[in-house]
Design a protein around this motif. Sequence first.
Motif, mmCIF file in Angstrom:
data_model
loop_
_atom_site.group_PDB
_atom_site.id
_atom_site.type_symbol
_atom_site.label_atom_id
_atom_site.label_comp_id
_atom_site.label_asym_id
_atom_site.label_seq_id
_atom_site.Cartn_x
_atom_site.Cartn_y
_atom_site.Cartn_z
ATOM 1 N N SER A 81 0.814 -1.217 0.000
ATOM 2 C CA SER A 81 0.000 0.000 0.000
ATOM 3 C C SER A 81 0.848 1.268 0.000
ATOM 4 O O SER A 81 0.403 2.309 -0.460
ATOM 5 C CB SER A 81 -0.974 0.000 1.173
ATOM 6 O OG SER A 81 -0.233 0.162 2.346
ATOM 7 N N ILE A 82 2.088 1.197 0.514
ATOM 8 C CA ILE A 82 2.900 2.430 0.482
ATOM 9 C C ILE A 82 3.791 2.504 -0.756
ATOM 10 O O ILE A 82 4.463 3.495 -0.979
ATOM 11 C CB ILE A 82 3.796 2.572 1.747
ATOM 12 C CG1 ILE A 82 4.743 1.379 1.878
ATOM 13 C CG2 ILE A 82 2.988 2.803 3.003
ATOM 14 C CD1 ILE A 82 5.941 1.675 2.749
ATOM 15 N N PHE A 83 3.794 1.457 -1.569
ATOM 16 C CA PHE A 83 4.615 1.464 -2.782
ATOM 17 C C PHE A 83 3.980 2.442 -3.768
ATOM 18 O O PHE A 83 2.848 2.260 -4.201
ATOM 19 C CB PHE A 83 4.640 0.044 -3.358
ATOM 20 C CG PHE A 83 5.539 -0.112 -4.547
ATOM 21 C CD1 PHE A 83 6.871 -0.468 -4.392
ATOM 22 C CD2 PHE A 83 5.064 0.110 -5.834
ATOM 23 C CE1 PHE A 83 7.699 -0.620 -5.492
ATOM 24 C CE2 PHE A 83 5.879 -0.030 -6.922
ATOM 25 C CZ PHE A 83 7.202 -0.397 -6.756
ATOM 26 N N ASN A 84 4.694 3.506 -4.079
ATOM 27 C CA ASN A 84 4.120 4.547 -4.921
ATOM 28 C C ASN A 84 4.622 4.368 -6.356
ATOM 29 O O ASN A 84 5.785 4.628 -6.646
ATOM 30 C CB ASN A 84 4.547 5.917 -4.369
ATOM 31 C CG ASN A 84 3.941 7.059 -5.157
ATOM 32 O OD1 ASN A 84 3.411 6.862 -6.245
ATOM 33 N ND2 ASN A 84 4.028 8.251 -4.600
ATOM 34 N N LYS A 126 3.157 1.169 -14.230
ATOM 35 C CA LYS A 126 2.715 2.131 -15.249
ATOM 36 C C LYS A 126 1.195 2.245 -15.231
ATOM 37 O O LYS A 126 0.634 3.341 -15.222
ATOM 38 C CB LYS A 126 3.226 1.644 -16.610
ATOM 39 C CG LYS A 126 3.366 2.668 -17.682
ATOM 40 C CD LYS A 126 4.516 3.602 -17.572
ATOM 41 C CE LYS A 126 4.129 5.016 -17.894
ATOM 42 N NZ LYS A 126 4.728 6.004 -17.096
ATOM 43 N N VAL A 127 0.533 1.082 -15.180
ATOM 44 C CA VAL A 127 -0.935 1.088 -15.200
ATOM 45 C C VAL A 127 -1.465 1.803 -13.951
ATOM 46 O O VAL A 127 -2.359 2.651 -14.019
ATOM 47 C CB VAL A 127 -1.458 -0.369 -15.233
ATOM 48 C CG1 VAL A 127 -2.971 -0.408 -15.155
ATOM 49 C CG2 VAL A 127 -0.955 -1.072 -16.477
ATOM 50 N N ARG A 128 -0.859 1.500 -12.785
ATOM 51 C CA ARG A 128 -1.340 2.142 -11.545
ATOM 52 C C ARG A 128 -1.113 3.644 -11.594
ATOM 53 O O ARG A 128 -1.927 4.433 -11.134
ATOM 54 C CB ARG A 128 -0.621 1.529 -10.336
ATOM 55 C CG ARG A 128 -1.135 0.139 -10.000
ATOM 56 C CD ARG A 128 -0.436 -0.430 -8.789
ATOM 57 N NE ARG A 128 -0.653 0.356 -7.587
ATOM 58 C CZ ARG A 128 0.193 0.390 -6.550
ATOM 59 N NH1 ARG A 128 1.301 -0.315 -6.594
ATOM 60 N NH2 ARG A 128 -0.076 1.109 -5.491
ATOM 61 N N MET A 153 -3.819 6.655 -11.239
ATOM 62 C CA MET A 153 -3.713 7.742 -10.249
ATOM 63 C C MET A 153 -3.830 9.094 -10.929
ATOM 64 O O MET A 153 -4.500 10.008 -10.451
ATOM 65 C CB MET A 153 -2.355 7.659 -9.518
ATOM 66 C CG MET A 153 -2.325 6.659 -8.399
ATOM 67 S SD MET A 153 -0.650 6.245 -7.904
ATOM 68 C CE MET A 153 -0.055 7.768 -7.258
ATOM 69 N N GLU A 154 -3.167 9.217 -12.097
ATOM 70 C CA GLU A 154 -3.176 10.526 -12.776
ATOM 71 C C GLU A 154 -4.573 10.902 -13.241
ATOM 72 O O GLU A 154 -4.984 12.055 -13.153
ATOM 73 C CB GLU A 154 -2.196 10.504 -13.943
ATOM 74 C CG GLU A 154 -0.786 10.796 -13.456
ATOM 75 C CD GLU A 154 0.278 10.494 -14.498
ATOM 76 O OE1 GLU A 154 1.453 10.562 -14.141
ATOM 77 O OE2 GLU A 154 -0.086 10.175 -15.648
ATOM 78 N N THR A 155 -5.324 9.903 -13.714
ATOM 79 C CA THR A 155 -6.665 10.253 -14.192
ATOM 80 C C THR A 155 -7.574 10.648 -13.027
ATOM 81 O O THR A 155 -8.539 11.365 -13.192
ATOM 82 C CB THR A 155 -7.312 9.096 -15.006
ATOM 83 O OG1 THR A 155 -7.171 7.916 -14.234
ATOM 84 C CG2 THR A 155 -6.656 8.927 -16.361
ATOM 85 N N HIS A 156 -7.239 10.210 -11.820
ATOM 86 C CA HIS A 156 -8.061 10.603 -10.661
ATOM 87 C C HIS A 156 -7.685 11.980 -10.123
ATOM 88 O O HIS A 156 -8.424 12.557 -9.343
ATOM 89 C CB HIS A 156 -7.935 9.572 -9.540
ATOM 90 C CG HIS A 156 -8.812 8.387 -9.784
ATOM 91 N ND1 HIS A 156 -8.447 7.373 -10.627
ATOM 92 C CD2 HIS A 156 -10.036 8.060 -9.314
ATOM 93 C CE1 HIS A 156 -9.416 6.469 -10.667
ATOM 94 N NE2 HIS A 156 -10.390 6.858 -9.875
ATOM 95 N N GLY A 157 -6.550 12.523 -10.512
ATOM 96 C CA GLY A 157 -6.140 13.862 -10.065
ATOM 97 C C GLY A 157 -5.675 13.888 -8.617
ATOM 98 O O GLY A 157 -5.751 12.889 -7.903
ATOM 99 N N VAL A 158 -5.196 15.079 -8.220
ATOM 100 C CA VAL A 158 -4.625 15.236 -6.882
ATOM 101 C C VAL A 158 -5.727 15.537 -5.872
ATOM 102 O O VAL A 158 -6.619 16.338 -6.141
ATOM 103 C CB VAL A 158 -3.619 16.406 -6.887
ATOM 104 C CG1 VAL A 158 -3.144 16.711 -5.487
ATOM 105 C CG2 VAL A 158 -2.470 16.096 -7.815
#
Length: 484
Positions: A214-217, A252-254, A258-263
């Motif tokens: 879970s902490i692997f970014n 890459k997929v993850r 994440m990027e499509t969900h935004g900050v």
Amino acid sequence: MISVTLRSETDYSEWRAAARRLLQHGVPPEQTDWRGPREMTSFLDDLQKPWGSLSDTNTNTVVPRAFPELAERVLCHTDPERFAKLYRILFRLQSDPLFLNDSPHDDILWLHECDHAIRRDRHKMHAFVRFKKVGEGRFKREQFAAWFEPTHYITRLTAPFFTRRFPNMDWVIITPHCSARWNGQILTFDAGGKKSDVPTDDALEEHWKTYFQSIFNPARLKVGAMLSEMPKKYWKNMPETALIPDLVASAKVRQNTMETHGVTAPNPLASRLRSNQYPPPQIPDTFEDLSEISDVLTLCKNCDLYKSASQPVMGEGPDMSRLLIVGEQPGDKEDIVGRPFVGPAGQLLNDCLKQAGLIRSEIYLTNAVKHFKFVPKRTARIHSTPGSVEIKACNMWLQKEIALVKPEVIIALGATAAQAILGKAVTLEKIRGCPLPTKYGPTIFVTYHPSYMLRLPNTNQAMEIQKTFIEDLCQAALYQKPEK
Ligand code: URA
């Protein structure tokens, strides 16, 4: 020839007692023969027989302040020549008290290389010991055991770190040369052991793997940097490493998801509640390594900036970098990502470092102020220059980073960084680009901040400044000590 056979591989007081006696008799290094316990024959005979006929010539031993600490660490190196080489250095120090500063000398280079190797090995032990739960003892105290294979004889030197980190559990760390045992009160050492002395199954292992996953970014994945920080030789004793191939393959997929969900911005109410809930933390005077600083930094309330920033941004880079670069404060992007120099100024800095022939991953990058100072304007957060109060309040973190990294050269980017490093406000143009030697510490260079170049409206002027900036970086790099 005087033969000295030591009982212990790593006991500094035993080596010091023998070295002092030799010095008192004025015995030159070439007339000594040092042996560790492995080659032990008849310890007492060796130590006592030949000394009796010698008369004392010198009773005052000259030891510069830095030597005992260095020698204590270097004695933990596996180099079988270390006892003799340390004595050779100590002997030379009697007539040349500044010998430790003679960095090109082979013995001093050897000393620092060994010290570097020990510090690195200790750092790896701090990070990679994995405890397995083996049961519960009296009063239901949990009991843990770990197997670890250090490169050098560092177990005695490093075990006290774990008493501070895990004071409330009973543990034993078994290594091939020595085992360390803690019962909540006393730390004891015993002979080394085998990997099979530690059970392989562990009820907590699955939780630990889930946590690691879970902490692997995936957005921060850099396989090269990961392998250099976590060399493969340690993997076999770390349960989470079995997950790494899959985590890398799916990164890459993850990241795209994440990027499509935004900050997601932190909930301001939650931050306020959190900050009111706890008293200011007790900050220890000394830290064993950068990860300890990073842990405590998250609690920092030294000034008010923590109230509006998302998180403090710790420096990053190898823990023994020869070059340390200090910026001003994290910007908008750094505040969100939690890493220094990842926004536009960071991009420009990366380009300039490349042009100066420097490699970012070999440099420790940090900031004078660790929280982002800004003024909100509609939906944006506009950078605001930190003042003396914030620079001073944050200085302890910078000093602690410098004390652990021990760089040979520090480059301060811009006036805020220069003020933090030099301890007073300075006019950048007056000191830019000149080496500012400190008596015992690193050489300091002050130069422009990349954001300054980005703000200049005139392209020609920006190009000129950038050229000077790259020249400053090149010049500063020359002040690193030559590699052997
Ligand atoms: N500017 C800085 O000084 N530091 C950063 O980390 C980013 C921008």
